[in-house]
Design a protein around this motif. Structure first.
Motif, mmCIF file in Angstrom:
data_model
loop_
_atom_site.group_PDB
_atom_site.id
_atom_site.type_symbol
_atom_site.label_atom_id
_atom_site.label_comp_id
_atom_site.label_asym_id
_atom_site.label_seq_id
_atom_site.Cartn_x
_atom_site.Cartn_y
_atom_site.Cartn_z
ATOM 1 N N THR A 99 0.825 -1.212 0.000
ATOM 2 C CA THR A 99 0.000 0.000 0.000
ATOM 3 C C THR A 99 0.857 1.259 0.000
ATOM 4 N N ASP A 100 2.165 1.080 0.031
ATOM 5 C CA ASP A 100 3.068 2.227 0.103
ATOM 6 C C ASP A 100 3.573 2.708 -1.251
ATOM 7 N N VAL A 101 3.081 2.135 -2.343
ATOM 8 C CA VAL A 101 3.510 2.541 -3.677
ATOM 9 C C VAL A 101 2.928 3.921 -3.989
ATOM 10 N N PRO A 102 3.785 4.871 -4.386
ATOM 11 C CA PRO A 102 3.258 6.192 -4.733
ATOM 12 C C PRO A 102 2.268 6.099 -5.896
ATOM 13 N N LYS A 103 1.317 6.998 -5.881
ATOM 14 C CA LYS A 103 0.290 7.019 -6.918
ATOM 15 C C LYS A 103 0.508 8.224 -7.820
ATOM 16 N N LEU A 104 0.025 8.093 -9.037
ATOM 17 C CA LEU A 104 0.039 9.191 -9.995
ATOM 18 C C LEU A 104 -1.387 9.646 -10.242
ATOM 19 N N HIS A 105 -1.531 10.872 -10.692
ATOM 20 C CA HIS A 105 -2.820 11.418 -11.126
ATOM 21 C C HIS A 105 -2.710 11.620 -12.636
ATOM 22 N N PRO A 106 -3.797 11.450 -13.391
ATOM 23 C CA PRO A 106 -3.720 11.607 -14.851
ATOM 24 C C PRO A 106 -3.128 12.943 -15.305
ATOM 25 N N GLU A 107 -3.247 13.972 -14.482
ATOM 26 C CA GLU A 107 -2.741 15.299 -14.851
ATOM 27 C C GLU A 107 -1.300 15.543 -14.425
ATOM 28 N N ASP A 108 -0.678 14.580 -13.742
ATOM 29 C CA ASP A 108 0.709 14.764 -13.323
ATOM 30 C C ASP A 108 1.603 14.903 -14.552
ATOM 31 N N PRO A 109 2.484 15.908 -14.550
ATOM 32 C CA PRO A 109 3.389 16.087 -15.687
ATOM 33 C C PRO A 109 4.440 14.985 -15.755
ATOM 34 N N LEU A 110 5.041 14.844 -16.916
ATOM 35 C CA LEU A 110 6.045 13.815 -17.168
ATOM 36 C C LEU A 110 7.160 13.849 -16.121
ATOM 37 N N ARG A 111 7.566 15.022 -15.706
ATOM 38 C CA ARG A 111 8.645 15.146 -14.708
ATOM 39 C C ARG A 111 8.269 14.438 -13.405
ATOM 40 N N VAL A 112 7.028 14.587 -12.975
ATOM 41 C CA VAL A 112 6.563 13.924 -11.755
ATOM 42 C C VAL A 112 6.559 12.410 -11.953
ATOM 43 N N VAL A 113 6.110 11.964 -13.121
ATOM 44 C CA VAL A 113 6.093 10.535 -13.433
ATOM 45 C C VAL A 113 7.513 9.973 -13.350
ATOM 46 N N LEU A 114 8.446 10.647 -14.001
ATOM 47 C CA LEU A 114 9.835 10.186 -13.995
ATOM 48 C C LEU A 114 10.405 10.171 -12.591
ATOM 49 N N ASP A 115 10.159 11.247 -11.847
ATOM 50 C CA ASP A 115 10.674 11.316 -10.480
ATOM 51 C C ASP A 115 10.168 10.161 -9.625
ATOM 52 N N LYS A 116 8.882 9.909 -9.687
ATOM 53 C CA LYS A 116 8.304 8.870 -8.840
ATOM 54 C C LYS A 116 8.695 7.462 -9.287
ATOM 55 N N LEU A 117 8.673 7.214 -10.592
ATOM 56 C CA LEU A 117 8.926 5.863 -11.089
ATOM 57 C C LEU A 117 10.406 5.505 -11.035
ATOM 58 N N ILE A 118 11.249 6.411 -11.454
ATOM 59 C CA ILE A 118 12.667 6.097 -11.544
ATOM 60 C C ILE A 118 13.381 6.290 -10.206
ATOM 61 N N GLU A 119 13.140 7.400 -9.538
ATOM 62 C CA GLU A 119 13.832 7.642 -8.272
ATOM 63 C C GLU A 119 13.447 6.637 -7.197
ATOM 64 N N ASN A 120 12.220 6.155 -7.219
ATOM 65 C CA ASN A 120 11.768 5.197 -6.220
ATOM 66 C C ASN A 120 11.978 3.752 -6.658
ATOM 67 N N LEU A 121 12.454 3.554 -7.877
ATOM 68 C CA LEU A 121 12.735 2.228 -8.423
ATOM 69 C C LEU A 121 11.514 1.306 -8.451
ATOM 70 N N TYR A 122 10.336 1.874 -8.660
ATOM 71 C CA TYR A 122 9.139 1.050 -8.800
ATOM 72 C C TYR A 122 9.026 0.563 -10.238
ATOM 73 N N LYS A 123 8.452 -0.597 -10.411
ATOM 74 C CA LYS A 123 8.287 -1.160 -11.743
ATOM 75 C C LYS A 123 6.974 -0.725 -12.384
ATOM 76 N N ARG A 124 6.023 -0.379 -11.531
ATOM 77 C CA ARG A 124 4.711 0.064 -12.024
ATOM 78 C C ARG A 124 4.098 0.974 -10.981
ATOM 79 N N MET A 125 3.348 1.959 -11.473
ATOM 80 C CA MET A 125 2.673 2.873 -10.551
ATOM 81 C C MET A 125 1.246 3.095 -11.030
ATOM 82 N N PRO A 126 0.303 3.014 -10.106
ATOM 83 C CA PRO A 126 -1.102 3.210 -10.467
ATOM 84 C C PRO A 126 -1.395 4.674 -10.759
ATOM 85 N N VAL A 127 -2.313 4.889 -11.683
ATOM 86 C CA VAL A 127 -2.803 6.233 -11.980
ATOM 87 C C VAL A 127 -4.235 6.274 -11.457
ATOM 88 N N ILE A 128 -4.475 7.199 -10.532
ATOM 89 C CA ILE A 128 -5.726 7.263 -9.786
ATOM 90 C C ILE A 128 -6.436 8.579 -10.081
#
Length: 151
Positions: A99-128
């Motif tokens: 339950t600790d996986v960061p979530k994305l919002h459809p309006e999050d800019p690419l920079r936020v997506v990259l920061d969350k996915l790559i910096e946190n080393l997650y393989k997948r992130m839900p868009v809520i």
């Protein structure tokens, strides 16, 4: 570019109340390393990763130099591995999901997506969405397709 443009919409999921056996079967059938977990209304609850379903090497209590395999707080050896089918069939996905996986919002800019996915080393992130429901998923593969111009 925003998360909603990068994401895979309507991803394959597992539903609260389903067994680990059902989830593992779905992952294997579709060659996925993890799936979002949702409630019956499609609202996001967590993520179940294949890593969560496999035994982990752990130090044996009282013998810190001894490492054995542990799955769901039970020790696993060559003779007991087949006993885990029963556990997989009985244990529910919400008992194991992350339950600790960061979530994305459809309006999050690419920079936020990259920061969350790559910096946190997650393989997948839900868009809520604003209602808390799962509308998509962003994976490393989605980012690679984007970088290669294949999205």
């Amino acid at each position: 570019m925003k998360a909603g443009e990068i994401m895979t919409p309507n991803p394959l999921t597992v539903v609260e109340g389903e067994s680990l056996w059902e989830a593992a079967d779905r992952m294997l059938a579709h060659h996925y390393g993890g799936l979002p977990v949702v409630d019956k209304g499609g609202c996001y609850l967590g993520v179940l990763e294949m890593d969560d379903l496999l035994p982990r090497p752990e130090n044996v209590p009282g013998a810190p130099d001894v490492v054995a395999l542990q799955l769901f707080d039970r020790w696993v050896d060559d003779h007991s591995i087949h006993d885990f089918e029963k556990i997989y069939r009985e244990k529910k996905v919400e008992e194991v999901m992350r339950t600790d996986v960061p979530k994305l919002h459809p309006e999050d800019p690419l920079r936020v997506v990259l920061d969350k996915l790559i910096e946190n080393l997650y393989k997948r992130m839900p868009v809520i969405n604003d209602a808390g429901c799962l509308v998509g998923i962003v994976t490393r593969g989605d980012l690679l397709r984007l970088l290669m111009g294949r999205k």
